[in-house]
Design a protein around this motif. Structure first.
Motif, PDB file in Angstrom:
ATOM      1  N   PRO A 104       0.793  -1.239   0.000  1.00 24.69           N
ATOM      2  CA  PRO A 104       0.000   0.000   0.000  1.00 24.69           C
ATOM      3  C   PRO A 104       0.820   1.281   0.000  1.00 24.69           C
ATOM      4  CG  PRO A 104       0.042  -0.926   2.202  1.00 24.69           C
ATOM      5  CD  PRO A 104       0.776  -1.893   1.320  1.00 24.69           C
ATOM      6  N   PHE A 105       2.124   1.215   0.308  1.00 22.19           N
ATOM      7  CA  PHE A 105       2.959   2.410   0.356  1.00 22.19           C
ATOM      8  C   PHE A 105       4.216   2.180  -0.476  1.00 22.19           C
ATOM      9  CE2 PHE A 105       0.621   2.254   4.396  1.00 22.19           C
ATOM     10  CZ  PHE A 105      -0.052   3.478   4.333  1.00 22.19           C
ATOM     11  N   ILE A 106       4.753   3.267  -1.034  1.00 21.03           N
ATOM     12  CA  ILE A 106       5.901   3.165  -1.936  1.00 21.03           C
ATOM     13  C   ILE A 106       6.939   4.219  -1.568  1.00 21.03           C
ATOM     14  CG2 ILE A 106       6.682   3.266  -4.337  1.00 21.03           C
ATOM     15  CD1 ILE A 106       3.878   2.541  -5.202  1.00 21.03           C
ATOM     16  N   SER A 107       8.192   3.784  -1.499  1.00 20.47           N
ATOM     17  CA  SER A 107       9.290   4.705  -1.260  1.00 20.47           C
ATOM     18  C   SER A 107      10.138   4.821  -2.530  1.00 20.47           C
ATOM     19  CB  SER A 107      10.157   4.217  -0.104  1.00 20.47           C
ATOM     20  OG  SER A 107      10.883   3.053  -0.490  1.00 20.47           O
ATOM     21  N   PRO A 108      10.917   5.893  -2.673  1.00 19.39           N
ATOM     22  CA  PRO A 108      11.803   6.005  -3.833  1.00 19.39           C
ATOM     23  C   PRO A 108      12.786   4.840  -3.933  1.00 19.39           C
ATOM     24  CG  PRO A 108      11.601   8.124  -2.728  1.00 19.39           C
ATOM     25  CD  PRO A 108      10.933   7.111  -1.843  1.00 19.39           C
ATOM     26  N   ALA A 109      13.254   4.357  -2.794  1.00 19.34           N
ATOM     27  CA  ALA A 109      14.208   3.242  -2.811  1.00 19.34           C
ATOM     28  C   ALA A 109      13.581   1.997  -3.439  1.00 19.34           C
ATOM     29  CB  ALA A 109      14.686   2.939  -1.400  1.00 19.34           C
ATOM     30  N   GLU A 110      12.318   1.742  -3.139  1.00 19.30           N
ATOM     31  CA  GLU A 110      11.644   0.567  -3.710  1.00 19.30           C
ATOM     32  C   GLU A 110      11.440   0.729  -5.208  1.00 19.30           C
ATOM     33  OE1 GLU A 110       8.984  -0.850   0.137  1.00 19.30           O
ATOM     34  OE2 GLU A 110       8.375   0.914  -1.013  1.00 19.30           O
ATOM     35  N   ILE A 111      11.195   1.941  -5.649  1.00 17.13           N
ATOM     36  CA  ILE A 111      11.078   2.195  -7.084  1.00 17.13           C
ATOM     37  C   ILE A 111      12.409   1.924  -7.773  1.00 17.13           C
ATOM     38  CG2 ILE A 111      10.677   3.978  -8.833  1.00 17.13           C
ATOM     39  CD1 ILE A 111       8.712   5.287  -6.931  1.00 17.13           C
ATOM     40  N   ILE A 112      13.500   2.371  -7.171  1.00 19.52           N
ATOM     41  CA  ILE A 112      14.821   2.168  -7.754  1.00 19.52           C
ATOM     42  C   ILE A 112      15.167   0.682  -7.812  1.00 19.52           C
ATOM     43  CG2 ILE A 112      17.288   2.558  -7.376  1.00 19.52           C
ATOM     44  CD1 ILE A 112      16.545   5.306  -6.245  1.00 19.52           C
ATOM     45  N   ILE A 113      14.849  -0.068  -6.757  1.00 18.71           N
ATOM     46  CA  ILE A 113      15.108  -1.511  -6.752  1.00 18.71           C
ATOM     47  C   ILE A 113      14.372  -2.190  -7.899  1.00 18.71           C
ATOM     48  CG2 ILE A 113      14.689  -3.657  -5.473  1.00 18.71           C
ATOM     49  CD1 ILE A 113      15.217  -2.089  -2.903  1.00 18.71           C
TER      50      ILE A 113
END
Length: 228
Positions: free
Chosen positions: A54-63
Motif C-alpha cells: 500500500p505504500f511506496i518509497s523512492p528506494a523501492e522504485i529504484i530496486i
C-alpha cells in the motif's frame, strides 16, 4: 528524469497509494533521488510495487527499476566481439555502453544462437568471437553445455513476457519457473515446446501409477482376535 517528470511520478504514486502522505517538498526530493532514471521505467516500477503493497518509497522504485534493467540485459544475450586495436579502457567503455543499451531496451531479447551470429540478426558484425567460433566448428551448443536463456522466452506458468522475471503470487522470483527453464532447454536443443495438455496427461498417468503401486504394497491390518 526531468523535474516535471518527477512531479508526475509523485502524483502517480499518490494516485496509486491514496493513504500515503505527501508534503509540499516531496516531489522535489523525489526528483533528486530519481533523477538518474527513466520516467517510463519509474512508472512501470510504481505499478509493480503498488500491486503488492500500500505504500511506496523512492528506494523501492529504484530496486524495481534496476531489477527490470538487469532482466533486459540478461535477455539480450550480449556478445561483444571488440576491436583488436582498442585499449582495455576503450573495450570496457564499449561493453558498458552495450549493457546500457540493452538495459534501456534498445536491444530486444534474443536467443543464444542469434547472439552468436547463427540466427537471423544480420546487424551483428563478424569479429573476434565469430573467428574463434569458426575455429572450433559450426555445431550449435547443446543443452549439456548449458546454453539456455529462460528469460528470452515467455513463461507459460505465470505468463511473464520475454525479458521479464517470473512471479509467484505477484512477487518477483529470483529464479524462473521450472517449466520455463525446460522450455528454454528444449529451444536450445532445437526441440518444440512441451504441449501443456500432454504434460498434464503425463502427470495424471504418473499419479495413477504411483497410487496403484502404493495400493499393491499395502497389507491388511492383522486381526488379533484370530490369534490363539
Amino acid at each position: 528524469m526531468t523535474e516535471d517528470e518527477a512531479i508526475q511520478i509523485a502524483e502517480y504514486v499518490a494516485a496509486a497509494c491514496p493513504a500515503q502522505k505527501f508534503g509540499e517538498f516531496t516531489p522535489d526530493v523525489w526528483g533528486e533521488i530519481l533523477a538518474p532514471y527513466d520516467a517510463d521505467d519509474a512508472r512501470r516500477a510504481v505499478i509493480a510495487v503498488a500491486a503488492r503493497q500500500p505504500f511506496i518509497s523512492p528506494a523501492e522504485i529504484i530496486i524495481e527499476i534496476k531489477a527490470r534493467r538487469a532482466d533486459r540485459i540478461e535477455a539480450a544475450t550480449l556478445v561483444y566481439d571488440g576491436d583488436p586495436g582498442e585499449t582495455g579502457l576503450e573495450s570496457a567503455r564499449s561493453i558498458r555502453a552495450l549493457a546500457k543499451a540493452a538495459a534501456d531496451g534498445a536491444i530486444p531479447p534474443r536467443p543464444v544462437r542469434a547472439a552468436l551470429g547463427r540466427g537471423t540478426t544480420p546487424e551483428l558484425p563478424p569479429g573476434r568471437a565469430a573467428a574463434v567460433l569458426g575455429t572450433v566448428g559450426t555445431a550449435l551448443p547443446t543443452v549439456r553445455a548449458g546454453v539456455t536463456n529462460p528469460r528470452a522466452l515467455p513463461c507459460r506458468i505465470c505468463q511473464a513476457l520475454p525479458g521479464t522475471s517470473c512471479t509467484t503470487r505477484g512477487r518477483r522470483r529470483q529464479d524462473v519457473h521450472p517449466a520455463r527453464l525446460d522450455d528454454a532447454k528444449r529451444a536450445a536443443a532445437g526441440l518444440p515446446p512441451i504441449d501443456p495438455a500432454e504434460e498434464q496427461l503425463e502427470i495424471e498417468r504418473r499419479r495413477a501409477a504411483s497410487a496403484a503401486a502404493l495400493a499393491a504394497t499395502e497389507q491388511p491390518a492383522p486381526n488379533y482376535e484370530d490369534i490363539t
